[in-house]
Design an enzyme around this catalytic site. Structure first.
Site, PDB file in Angstrom:
ATOM      1  N   GLY A   2       0.832  -1.196   0.000  1.00 47.75           N
ATOM      2  CA  GLY A   2       0.000   0.000   0.000  1.00 47.75           C
ATOM      3  C   GLY A   2       0.870   1.251   0.000  1.00 47.75           C
ATOM      4  O   GLY A   2       0.551   2.243  -0.668  1.00 47.75           O
ATOM      5  N   CYS A  17       6.056   6.656  22.992  1.00 49.76           N
ATOM      6  CA  CYS A  17       6.976   5.609  23.439  1.00 49.76           C
ATOM      7  C   CYS A  17       6.924   4.363  22.552  1.00 49.76           C
ATOM      8  O   CYS A  17       7.876   3.594  22.515  1.00 49.76           O
ATOM      9  CB  CYS A  17       6.667   5.210  24.869  1.00 49.76           C
ATOM     10  SG  CYS A  17       6.911   6.545  26.028  1.00 49.76           S
TER      11      CYS A  17
END
Lengths: 398, 138
Positions: free
Chosen positions: A74, A328
């Site tokens: 994609g 994170c």
């Protein structure tokens, strides 16, 4: 030892292969190994197979076979569309419009175009992640050659009003591409109804194999070839075709078309069960994305006062696979640009938690998550100085 | 292979010394929620030794594991010894950290140092800022 329950709720990352898809692919991994460009029986067999797949993919999106260009992912389809269409249109202008929540393969392609001398305008989104067609209209200039707005955002699930935006774009004469990777094969979709000129789709979003995708390009639309070197894919994307993968994509497209309504009904039911259960069981859990105009399998949240990666690790220890847009969890340690563009404050975006449901998801799976998640959230909140502050400010609490 | 070592996973799954100390002798808070991690360390000092260390952490698995191991490494040490807990030592003690998580080990060492600074200030003692800067800079 009893096997731990395993619940895969990361279908936006990739869906599993359906057995029928694997079965369709197997002959092309074994005996039918010919190169589709070869002029002999082996070649004929492989060529027939990829042309059948082209037809299946075209049928899924209401297009013609010859308008389908197979790519390797994609991301490649998006790169191809953005760079290839811009380059082919550059005599008409150098301005491109995209939204702020596009996939990185669109955003970074646009950045590359800027380096090549193009100008890019990013259209903002509202707090639900919706693009306003009026904002698109405002951003279009006389020299705008290309607009690219995603059909739906896989991270927050919001489905964009592409047909409305297409009307706005059409009046200006610019080309309109949509990244429909999150929607093709998942919700009903017809390129004519959408009114776009180009559309990206990816096989592994609807139970087909990885490593194969497609760019649909409306007949007559000029594009710069993406890989030079041969006659493959109409001379626009050279390289020996990935026959087994393309066959798998074709089969997955056929099955998606056949089963769309039963699949979406299944997903809507379980998604809403998860959203309702989670937001009622966990305080300060915010549903992100649009409340109703959203992908059938997408349940995305921000859980306040805690961080996403820690949640993922504890969920994983309970056998549950999910994902997060927290800083994170990203390699670059940056909060999701999608959540940021929606105006979600950085500390809340840190608590991003995304469940994407699929065909194999059961009610038991959802209930299992609803059982294991609240204690995980509790545990991390008991550790969180932010939560302690919040409770103090609330004047005690628990 | 999982991104974290067994030691990190152990300290993340079973963090030691989580919580707050009532009437602590020193508090050290570093990071902020916007940057993603926030750690608060609480210390109790007895005869120049860290008689208790507790923490609260908002952050990822590495941030939690770092807080836990720092609290364990610091427990019972003299203030001078505790000052020598560097980010590198923390990472080493955790059997390594992924590259993009090194900053978590900095935060852990910083938070502990800040708590010690806080204690010294409250005692009216001089804070050895030079050493602190050196510790934080590693």
């Amino acid at each position: 030892m009893i096997d731990m329950k395993r619940v895969y709720l990361d279908n936006a990352a990739t869906t599993p292969l359906l057995t029928e898809v694997v079965d369709a692919m197997l002959p092309y991994l074994r005996d039918a190994y010919g190169n589709p460009q070869s002029l002999h029986e082996w070649g004929d067999e492989a060529r027939d197979a990829i042309e059948e797949a082209r037809g299946q993919v075209a049928a899924l999106i209401g297009a013609r076979s010859e308008e389908i260009i197979f790519t390797g992912s994609g991301s490649e389809a998006n790169n191809f569309a953005i760079k290839g269409l811009a380059q082919a249109q550059q005599s008409k202008g150098k301005h491109i419009v995209i939204s702020a929540i596009e996939h990185f393969s669109v955003l970074h392609s646009a950045k590359t175009l800027e380096k090549w001398g193009f100008e890019v305008t990013e259209v903002p989104v509202d707090r639900h992640g919706l693009v306003d067609p009026k904002e698109v209209a405002k951003s279009i200039r006389g020299d705008t050659i290309l607009v690219s707005i995603m059909h739906a955002n896989g991270e927050v699930g919001t489905i964009e009003p592409i047909a409305e935006i297409a009307k706005v774009v059409k009046e200006t004469g610019a080309l309109f591409h949509t990244d429909a990777v999150a929607t093709t094969g998942t919700i009903p979709l017809d390129v004519k109804e959408l009114g776009v000129d180009a559309l990206s789709l990816a096989s592994n979003q609807f139970y087909g194999p990885k490593g194969v995708a497609a760019l649909w390009l409306k007949k007559g639309t000029r594009i710069m070839p993406f890989i030079d070197g041969g006659v493959h894919e109409g001379g626009r994307r050279a390289g020996t075709e990935n026959v087994p993968a393309i066959v798998g994509l074709g089969k997955a497209a056929e099955l998606a078309q056949r089963d769309t309504s039963s699949r979406t009904a299944h997903l809507y039911r379980l998604r809403d069960r998860l959203i309702q259960g989670l937001t009622s069981k966990i305080d300060h859990a915010i549903l992100t994305g649009h409340p109703s105009q959203r992908l059938p399998g997408n349940a995305s949240f921000c859980i306040e006062f805690i961080e996403g990666e820690a949640m993922l690790m504890l969920l994983s220890s309970k056998g549950v696979a999910a994902s997060s847009g927290s800083a994170c969890t990203s390699k670059a340690l940056k909060a999701s640009h999608v959540l940021t563009a929606m105006g979600i404050p950085a500390e809340i975006a840190q608590g991003s938690l995304l469940f994407t449901l699929g065909l194999s998801t059961s009610e038991q799976d959802v209930d299992y998550v609803l059982e294991v998640l609240p204690p995980i959230v509790d545990r991390l909140r008991q550790m969180s100085p932010l939560y302690a502050k919040f409770i103090k400010e609330q004047g005690g609490g628990r | 292979m999982p991104i974290y070592s067994e030691k990190v996973m152990d300290h993340f799954m079973n963090p030691r010394n989580v919580g707050e100390i009532e009437n602590p002798d020193g508090i050290g808070e570093v990071g902020n929620p916007v940057c993603g991690d926030m750690m608060t360390f609480y210390i109790k000092v007895d005869n120049n030794h860290l008689s208790d260390v507790k923490f609260k952490t908002f952050g990822c698995g590495a941030a939690i594991a770092v807080s836990s191991i720092v609290s364990e490494m610091a427990m019972g040490k003299t203030l001078e010894e505790a000052r020598k807990i560097t980010p590198a030592l923390v990472a080493q003690e955790l059997q390594g950290l992924p590259k993009n998580k090194y900053h978590c080990s900095n935060l852990g060492a910083q938070a502990l140092n800040k708590a010690i600074d806080d204690y010294l200030k409250k005692q009216g003692k001089e804070v050895k800022s030079k050493r602190r800067r050196k510790d934080e800079g590693e």
